[in-house]
Structure formats: C-alpha cells, structure tokens
Write a protein that holds these residues in place. Structure first.
Motif, mmCIF file in Angstrom:
data_model
loop_
_atom_site.group_PDB
_atom_site.id
_atom_site.type_symbol
_atom_site.label_atom_id
_atom_site.label_comp_id
_atom_site.label_asym_id
_atom_site.label_seq_id
_atom_site.Cartn_x
_atom_site.Cartn_y
_atom_site.Cartn_z
ATOM 1 N N GLU A 10 11.512 1.636 -10.744
ATOM 2 C CA GLU A 10 12.108 0.948 -9.600
ATOM 3 C C GLU A 10 11.055 0.562 -8.565
ATOM 4 O OE1 GLU A 10 15.257 -0.176 -9.024
ATOM 5 O OE2 GLU A 10 15.583 0.372 -11.114
ATOM 6 N N LEU A 11 10.131 1.467 -8.267
ATOM 7 C CA LEU A 11 9.079 1.167 -7.298
ATOM 8 C C LEU A 11 8.161 0.056 -7.794
ATOM 9 C CD1 LEU A 11 8.116 4.711 -5.977
ATOM 10 C CD2 LEU A 11 9.182 2.864 -4.679
ATOM 11 N N GLU A 12 7.842 0.072 -9.087
ATOM 12 C CA GLU A 12 6.996 -0.979 -9.641
ATOM 13 C C GLU A 12 7.707 -2.331 -9.581
ATOM 14 O OE1 GLU A 12 6.105 0.816 -13.408
ATOM 15 O OE2 GLU A 12 4.504 2.041 -12.530
ATOM 16 N N GLY A 13 9.014 -2.339 -9.844
ATOM 17 C CA GLY A 13 9.798 -3.566 -9.731
ATOM 18 C C GLY A 13 9.852 -4.072 -8.299
ATOM 19 N N ASN A 71 0.829 -1.218 0.000
ATOM 20 C CA ASN A 71 0.000 0.000 0.000
ATOM 21 C C ASN A 71 0.856 1.258 0.000
ATOM 22 O OD1 ASN A 71 -2.398 -1.425 -0.048
ATOM 23 N ND2 ASN A 71 -2.726 -1.305 2.156
ATOM 24 N N GLU A 72 1.950 1.246 0.763
ATOM 25 C CA GLU A 72 2.841 2.410 0.808
ATOM 26 C C GLU A 72 3.543 2.601 -0.534
ATOM 27 O OE1 GLU A 72 4.921 5.772 2.048
ATOM 28 O OE2 GLU A 72 3.080 4.839 2.789
ATOM 29 N N ILE A 73 3.976 1.517 -1.139
ATOM 30 C CA ILE A 73 4.605 1.614 -2.461
ATOM 31 C C ILE A 73 3.602 2.166 -3.467
ATOM 32 C CG2 ILE A 73 5.573 0.286 -4.384
ATOM 33 C CD1 ILE A 73 6.899 -1.520 -2.259
ATOM 34 N N ASP A 74 2.355 1.671 -3.425
ATOM 35 C CA ASP A 74 1.313 2.189 -4.326
ATOM 36 C C ASP A 74 1.088 3.679 -4.110
ATOM 37 O OD1 ASP A 74 0.741 -0.158 -5.714
ATOM 38 O OD2 ASP A 74 -0.859 -0.760 -4.325
ATOM 39 N N ARG A 75 1.096 4.113 -2.867
ATOM 40 C CA ARG A 75 0.905 5.535 -2.562
ATOM 41 C C ARG A 75 2.019 6.366 -3.182
ATOM 42 N NH1 ARG A 75 2.559 9.488 0.498
ATOM 43 N NH2 ARG A 75 4.160 8.307 1.576
ATOM 44 N N ARG A 76 3.239 5.881 -3.069
ATOM 45 C CA ARG A 76 4.375 6.614 -3.625
ATOM 46 C C ARG A 76 4.367 6.603 -5.147
ATOM 47 N NH1 ARG A 76 9.355 6.017 0.554
ATOM 48 N NH2 ARG A 76 8.106 6.164 2.449
ATOM 49 N N ILE A 77 3.965 5.478 -5.740
ATOM 50 C CA ILE A 77 3.846 5.407 -7.198
ATOM 51 C C ILE A 77 2.815 6.420 -7.682
ATOM 52 C CG2 ILE A 77 2.978 3.960 -9.088
ATOM 53 C CD1 ILE A 77 4.366 1.574 -7.698
ATOM 54 N N ILE A 110 14.162 11.536 -13.706
ATOM 55 C CA ILE A 110 14.312 10.868 -12.411
ATOM 56 C C ILE A 110 12.993 10.251 -11.972
ATOM 57 C CG2 ILE A 110 14.775 11.247 -9.951
ATOM 58 C CD1 ILE A 110 16.890 13.334 -10.877
ATOM 59 N N CYS A 111 11.916 10.970 -12.174
ATOM 60 C CA CYS A 111 10.589 10.484 -11.802
ATOM 61 C C CYS A 111 10.275 9.181 -12.541
ATOM 62 C CB CYS A 111 9.549 11.549 -12.108
ATOM 63 S SG CYS A 111 7.889 11.122 -11.603
ATOM 64 N N SER A 112 10.538 9.145 -13.832
ATOM 65 C CA SER A 112 10.276 7.938 -14.623
ATOM 66 C C SER A 112 11.115 6.765 -14.123
ATOM 67 C CB SER A 112 10.579 8.188 -16.098
ATOM 68 O OG SER A 112 9.680 9.126 -16.627
ATOM 69 N N ALA A 113 12.368 7.031 -13.809
ATOM 70 C CA ALA A 113 13.236 5.968 -13.306
ATOM 71 C C ALA A 113 12.753 5.456 -11.945
ATOM 72 C CB ALA A 113 14.679 6.473 -13.200
ATOM 73 N N LEU A 114 12.364 6.363 -11.080
ATOM 74 C CA LEU A 114 11.864 5.958 -9.761
ATOM 75 C C LEU A 114 10.582 5.153 -9.868
ATOM 76 C CD1 LEU A 114 12.495 9.133 -7.581
ATOM 77 C CD2 LEU A 114 13.592 6.906 -7.360
ATOM 78 N N LYS A 155 7.656 -3.488 -5.963
ATOM 79 C CA LYS A 155 6.310 -3.971 -5.629
ATOM 80 C C LYS A 155 6.115 -5.396 -6.156
ATOM 81 C CE LYS A 155 1.439 -3.154 -6.472
ATOM 82 N NZ LYS A 155 0.445 -2.345 -7.178
ATOM 83 N N SER A 156 6.513 -5.639 -7.387
ATOM 84 C CA SER A 156 6.388 -6.984 -7.973
ATOM 85 C C SER A 156 7.188 -8.005 -7.166
ATOM 86 C CB SER A 156 6.864 -7.003 -9.420
ATOM 87 O OG SER A 156 6.000 -6.242 -10.218
ATOM 88 N N TYR A 157 8.386 -7.621 -6.774
ATOM 89 C CA TYR A 157 9.233 -8.523 -5.979
ATOM 90 C C TYR A 157 8.547 -8.859 -4.639
ATOM 91 C CZ TYR A 157 12.960 -10.146 -2.958
ATOM 92 O OH TYR A 157 13.702 -10.884 -2.079
ATOM 93 N N ILE A 158 8.038 -7.858 -3.974
ATOM 94 C CA ILE A 158 7.388 -8.081 -2.667
ATOM 95 C C ILE A 158 6.147 -8.951 -2.836
ATOM 96 C CG2 ILE A 158 6.141 -6.946 -0.784
ATOM 97 C CD1 ILE A 158 8.170 -4.614 -1.135
ATOM 98 N N GLU A 159 5.394 -8.715 -3.903
ATOM 99 C CA GLU A 159 4.201 -9.530 -4.135
ATOM 100 C C GLU A 159 4.568 -10.992 -4.382
ATOM 101 O OE1 GLU A 159 1.103 -6.299 -6.060
ATOM 102 O OE2 GLU A 159 2.551 -7.264 -7.386
ATOM 103 N N ASP A 160 5.716 -11.238 -4.987
ATOM 104 C CA ASP A 160 6.131 -12.607 -5.305
ATOM 105 C C ASP A 160 6.812 -13.341 -4.152
ATOM 106 O OD1 ASP A 160 5.117 -12.284 -7.838
ATOM 107 O OD2 ASP A 160 7.067 -11.834 -8.761
ATOM 108 N N VAL A 161 7.229 -12.597 -3.121
ATOM 109 C CA VAL A 161 7.888 -13.223 -1.968
ATOM 110 C C VAL A 161 6.878 -14.121 -1.264
ATOM 111 C CG1 VAL A 161 8.919 -12.783 0.295
ATOM 112 C CG2 VAL A 161 9.593 -11.409 -1.656
ATOM 113 N N ARG A 162 7.293 -15.321 -1.005
ATOM 114 C CA ARG A 162 6.408 -16.274 -0.306
ATOM 115 C C ARG A 162 6.347 -15.918 1.164
ATOM 116 N NH1 ARG A 162 5.724 -21.117 -3.482
ATOM 117 N NH2 ARG A 162 5.160 -22.216 -1.571
ATOM 118 N N GLU A 163 5.186 -16.135 1.723
ATOM 119 C CA GLU A 163 4.971 -15.809 3.137
ATOM 120 C C GLU A 163 5.403 -16.953 4.029
ATOM 121 O OE1 GLU A 163 1.003 -14.364 3.734
ATOM 122 O OE2 GLU A 163 1.160 -13.139 1.964
#
Length: 65
Positions: free
Chosen positions: A52-55, A10-16, A45-49, A57-65
């Motif tokens: 990075e944030l989208e990447g 949610n925080e990553i989405d807010r920043r995106i 810089i904004c486009s690059a960030l 987010k994808s990594y965190i979503e794929d991490v197994r709990e």
C-alpha cells in the motif's frame, strides 16, 4: 518536484524502510502457539502495508505539480 511533495515521499520511504526491516522476522522456535500466530499475522500485515505504501508513493510521484 516541489518541497512538500519531496517531504511526503521521503516520509513514505522512511516508513517503507522501517516496515521492510521486520517483514521477514524469524519466528522463534520456542515461541508459544499464540506468539507464532501473532508473528505470522504481523508478517502478513507488514507485507500488505508495504504494498500500500509503495502504491501511494507511486501515485504521489505521478501527481502533476
């Protein structure tokens, strides 16, 4: 998905969302050369960030709990 993981996403989405609002800011025609350069650099810089944030987010979503 556990609560901590959901909070992080949610925080990553807010920043995106916040960055996306400014990604394509229009450069004022009456801006000085330095203001124009500053605006172009900020957009790059904004486009690059965003990427990075989208990447991240994808990594965190794929991490197994």
């Amino acid at each position: 998905m556990n609560d901590t993981k959901r909070k992080i996403i949610n925080e990553i989405d807010r920043r995106i969302d916040k960055l996306a609002k400014h990604e394509n800011d229009i450069i004022p025609k009456d801006a000085s050369q330095y203001e124009q350069l500053d605006n172009v650099v900020a957009n790059i810089i904004c486009s690059a960030l965003l990427g990075e944030l989208e990447g991240l987010k994808s990594y965190i979503e794929d991490v197994r709990e």
